[in-house]
Design a protein around this motif. Structure first.
Motif: not given
Ligand SMILES: [Zn+2]
Length: 65
Positions: A11, A34, A41
């Protein structure tokens, strides 16, 4: 436990908008889910959040009273 969605798409390109609270509720939920399962991330999110707060500080000082 439910299936781990951690293998879903990263993301990164949504993080800027996520930090600025500019995503739809659906998108924000996808990003936050996520982040919980993806260390990479999550680290990018912390960096983005720091960059945004730095920008906010600069912008504040730049404002002509
Ligand atoms: Zn990720």
């Amino acid at each position: 436990m439910t299936a781990d969605p951690g293998e879903g798409p990263h993301v990164r390109h949504e993080l800027g908008a996520y930090v600025l609270d500019a995503l739809t509720a659906d998108e924000a939920r996808t990003v936050s889910r996520h982040l919980r399962s993806c260390d990479r991330c999550a680290a990018d999110y912390v960096e983005a959040a720091e960059a945004v707060s730095l920008l906010a500080l600069l912008r504040e000082e730049d404002l002509p009273e």
